[in-house]
Design a protein around this motif. Structure first.
Motif, PDB file in Angstrom:
ATOM      1  N   LYS A 143     -19.771 -13.891 -14.113  1.00 25.37           N
ATOM      2  CA  LYS A 143     -19.795 -15.593 -13.948  1.00 25.37           C
ATOM      3  C   LYS A 143     -18.266 -15.936 -13.952  1.00 25.37           C
ATOM      4  N   GLU A 144     -17.482 -15.288 -14.909  1.00 26.30           N
ATOM      5  CA  GLU A 144     -16.027 -15.462 -14.615  1.00 26.30           C
ATOM      6  C   GLU A 144     -15.537 -15.029 -13.296  1.00 26.30           C
ATOM      7  N   CYS A 145     -15.956 -13.969 -12.547  1.00 24.48           N
ATOM      8  CA  CYS A 145     -15.204 -13.751 -11.401  1.00 24.48           C
ATOM      9  C   CYS A 145     -15.875 -14.714 -10.304  1.00 24.48           C
ATOM     10  N   VAL A 146     -17.077 -15.202 -10.379  1.00 24.88           N
ATOM     11  CA  VAL A 146     -17.434 -16.198  -9.288  1.00 24.88           C
ATOM     12  C   VAL A 146     -16.793 -17.384  -9.614  1.00 24.88           C
ATOM     13  N   ARG A 147     -16.739 -17.847 -10.873  1.00 22.25           N
ATOM     14  CA  ARG A 147     -15.661 -19.078 -11.283  1.00 22.25           C
ATOM     15  C   ARG A 147     -14.478 -19.155 -10.561  1.00 22.25           C
ATOM     16  N   ARG A 148     -13.955 -17.768 -10.467  1.00 23.78           N
ATOM     17  CA  ARG A 148     -12.348 -17.801  -9.925  1.00 23.78           C
ATOM     18  C   ARG A 148     -12.523 -17.613  -8.620  1.00 23.78           C
ATOM     19  N   GLY A 149     -13.777 -17.507  -7.721  1.00 31.00           N
ATOM     20  CA  GLY A 149     -13.558 -17.386  -6.362  1.00 31.00           C
ATOM     21  C   GLY A 149     -13.689 -15.889  -5.757  1.00 31.00           C
ATOM     22  N   ILE A 150     -14.178 -15.016  -6.721  1.00 33.19           N
ATOM     23  CA  ILE A 150     -14.494 -13.627  -6.179  1.00 33.19           C
ATOM     24  C   ILE A 150     -15.736 -13.511  -5.624  1.00 33.19           C
ATOM     25  N   GLN A 151     -15.714 -13.057  -4.249  1.00 28.63           N
ATOM     26  CA  GLN A 151     -16.781 -12.778  -3.521  1.00 28.63           C
ATOM     27  C   GLN A 151     -17.596 -11.438  -3.916  1.00 28.63           C
ATOM     28  N   PHE A 152     -18.892 -11.491  -3.785  1.00 31.83           N
ATOM     29  CA  PHE A 152     -19.920 -10.319  -4.373  1.00 31.83           C
ATOM     30  C   PHE A 152     -20.693 -10.075  -3.202  1.00 31.83           C
ATOM     31  N   ASN A 153     -20.638  -8.807  -2.527  1.00 26.75           N
ATOM     32  CA  ASN A 153     -21.630  -8.248  -1.568  1.00 26.75           C
ATOM     33  C   ASN A 153     -22.411  -7.228  -2.017  1.00 26.75           C
ATOM     34  N   PHE A 154     -23.636  -7.439  -2.156  1.00 29.16           N
ATOM     35  CA  PHE A 154     -24.491  -6.465  -2.738  1.00 29.16           C
ATOM     36  C   PHE A 154     -25.447  -5.843  -1.830  1.00 29.16           C
ATOM     37  N   GLY A 155     -25.873  -4.742  -2.097  1.00 31.09           N
ATOM     38  CA  GLY A 155     -26.623  -4.228  -1.076  1.00 31.09           C
ATOM     39  C   GLY A 155     -25.853  -3.428   0.020  1.00 31.09           C
ATOM     40  N   VAL A 156     -24.498  -3.280  -0.596  1.00 31.96           N
ATOM     41  CA  VAL A 156     -23.583  -2.666   0.438  1.00 31.96           C
ATOM     42  C   VAL A 156     -23.311  -1.345  -0.126  1.00 31.96           C
ATOM     43  N   THR A 157     -23.599  -0.189   0.392  1.00 31.38           N
ATOM     44  CA  THR A 157     -23.250   1.337   0.155  1.00 31.38           C
ATOM     45  C   THR A 157     -22.054   1.942   0.906  1.00 31.38           C
ATOM     46  N   VAL A 158     -20.949   2.212   0.178  1.00 30.88           N
ATOM     47  CA  VAL A 158     -20.032   2.719   0.594  1.00 30.88           C
ATOM     48  C   VAL A 158     -20.169   4.181   0.845  1.00 30.88           C
ATOM     49  N   SER A 159     -19.907   4.652   2.084  1.00 33.74           N
ATOM     50  CA  SER A 159     -19.989   5.934   2.555  1.00 33.74           C
ATOM     51  C   SER A 159     -18.642   6.796   2.612  1.00 33.74           C
ATOM     52  N   GLY A 160     -17.422   6.128   2.545  1.00 37.11           N
ATOM     53  CA  GLY A 160     -16.399   6.707   2.693  1.00 37.11           C
ATOM     54  C   GLY A 160     -15.239   6.096   2.896  1.00 37.11           C
ATOM     55  N   LEU A 161     -13.822   6.702   2.437  1.00 33.11           N
ATOM     56  CA  LEU A 161     -12.667   5.887   2.617  1.00 33.11           C
ATOM     57  C   LEU A 161     -11.975   6.498   3.952  1.00 33.11           C
TER      58      LEU A 161
END
Ligand SMILES: Cc1cc2nc3c(=O)[nH]c(=O)nc-3n(C[C@H](O)[C@H](O)[C@H](O)COP(=O)(O)OP(=O)(O)OC[C@H]3O[C@@H](n4cnc5c(N)ncnc54)[C@H](O)[C@@H]3O)c2cc1C
Length: 423
Positions: free
Chosen positions: A168-186
């Motif tokens: 909630k603190e992150c969202v209040r500060r404007g941080i975006q959350f993208n769920f259902g996103v699986t990182v496969s590599g960098l």
């Protein structure tokens, strides 16, 4: 789809959430996204934790990380009025006189809030026997105890509520959350590309240029890896070492009438809850779960517990019946015929070198790994240190105003002794 941000955080467990919040606090103008493969935050090992907390650690580094986080959590609960299910019900170690644990805790009692508790008081209150059946003790390598040590700045917390606070603190500060996103590599790219095929070459400076996911490519100037036991696998192809290994950990939820009564037996506190208790043998712990009218039982078994890893670890009921139940009932009749009402399994991300978190930087990537079974109780400090590492600072003030040397938990100039109080 190609998405661009200033900072990408991989992992919405307590480490990623706390780090995202502290980075944003220090750098309000940055665009930050937190990615997680789950449908929401706190569904990894954060949600599987036994969530005991204590400031009792052998090394000063771990004491600082834990005590400052505990103070921060208290401030959330008290001054900010956000219920995180925190109860200072204590942490009780049952020990033999002159055993290594006795000597260590006695030493620590000079610098942390620990008091000694008489064995009769413990037996009368919790019905945990200090004189065991000699034959069974011999067979199962069990010990009685001569006293208890009660950590006072210790207790239990609800990790999903702590995650909720940070989210909630992150969202209040404007941080975006993208769920259902699986990182496969960098992907590594040259800092100064020449647009030749086969880049980056060995002589070029490199950085992380993008990450691949099931929802397309993401790009950022800076990346923060907070994927816990997935860290090593995600980093392998970059040649960066994650410095952590997974160990399966299980929790068994049990109850019966005697256990429900045991839950309310406070020791030297006014919480009306028994302390988180470590039995004298094999590290079996009893974690009161008053919200569920149950006790959570677990153990940090090492030898014979392999380092294998699966996506969906399951609790092993035969492990409970053949190993844990036998130990529980040797110490207390309260556990006879206890009903097993739930169980789950997750992993400790172990830093096997010194059982202390790693927070380090490699090119434009900040890595948090090896929380070693204590990432909840150190969660706020981990976020502050990671934020300082991200910003290239040498020192950071933790919540209780204690100065922390960030290189101490890094890789190149690490300064931590082996932590002996990992349970
Ligand atoms: C049984 C058990 C008992 C424990 N008991 C305690 C305790 O009493 N006290 C204590 O302080 N600690 C305890 N711990 C340890 C504590 O739970 C961890 O240290 C802490 O939760 C680590 O938090 P994290 O954010 O680093 O990891 P996690 O909570 O696991 O978060 C990592 C996140 O990364 C995401 N992720 C991973 N891979 C990818 C990918 N490829 N793409 C996108 N997202 C990805 C996951 O979905 C997850 O949400 C316990 C752990 C277990 C398993």
């Amino acid at each position: 789809m190609n998405q661009k941000f200033d900072v990408i955080v991989i992992g919405a467990g307590i480490s990623g959430l706390s780090t995202a919040m502290h980075v944003k606090e220090e750098n309000p103008d940055l665009s930050i996204v937190v990615l997680d493969k789950q449908h929401t935050y706190g569904q990894g090992n954060t949600g599987k934790s036994a969530a005991g907390y204590r400031d009792i650690f052998k090394t000063e580094v771990n004491r600082k990380l834990a005590s400052s986080s505990i103070e921060f959590f208290k401030s959330i609960q008290k001054s900010k009025g956000f219920d995180i299910g925190m109860h200072s019900s204590g942490y009780l170690f049952l020990v033999r006189d002159q055993s290594p644990m006795d000597l260590m805790l006695n030493d620590l009692s000079r610098i942390t809030k620990i008091e000694s508790v008489d064995k009769d008081e413990i037996r009368d209150s919790l019905n945990i026997s200090y004189d065991l059946d000699p034959e069974q003790s011999k067979l199962m390598n069990l010990q009685g105890y001569d006293k208890g040590y009660l950590g006072k700045n210790c207790g239990i917390i609800e990790p999903e509520l702590v995650a909720d606070y940070y989210y909630k603190e992150c969202v209040r500060r404007g941080i975006q959350f993208n769920f259902g996103v699986t990182v496969s590599g960098l992907s590594l790219v040259p800092v100064n590309p020449l647009d030749y095929p086969g880049e980056p070459f060995i002589w070029q400076d490199k950085k992380i240029g993008s990450i691949g996911t099931n929802k397309g490519t993401y790009q950022a100037d800076e990346y923060i890896m907070a994927a816990d036991v997935y860290t090593t696998g995600l980093l392998d192809k970059t040649g960066i070492d994650g410095h952590e290994r997974p160990k399966k950990r299980q929790v068994f939820q049990i109850t019966n009438e005697k256990i429900r009564s045991m839950l309310t037996r406070e020791i030297h506190t006014n919480e009306g809850i028994m302390p988180f208790t470590i039995l004298p043998s094999h590290g079996v712990f009893l974690r009161p779960a008053p919200k569920f009218h149950s006790m959570w039982i677990g153990v940090a078994d090492d030898l014979a517990r392999d380092f294998s890893f699966s996506e969906d670890p399951q609790a092993e009921h035969d492990f409970y019946e053949n190993s844990i139940y036998q130990i529980l009932t040797a110490y207390s009749g309260n556990f006879e015929n206890a009903e097993l009402t739930g169980s789950w399994a997750g992993y400790y991300s172990y830093n096997t070198a010194d059982m202390t978190p790693n927070i380090f930087r490699e090119v434009n990537l900040t890595v948090i790994s090896g929380t070693s079974g204590s990432g909840i109780m150190k969660g706020d400090a981990i976020g502050r240190v990671a934020s300082a590492v991200y910003s290239g600072k040498d020192k950071v003030k933790l919540y209780n105003n204690i100065e922390f040397n960030v290189a101490d938990v890094g890789v190149n100039h690490r300064n931590v002794k082996m932590e002996q109080l990992i349970l």
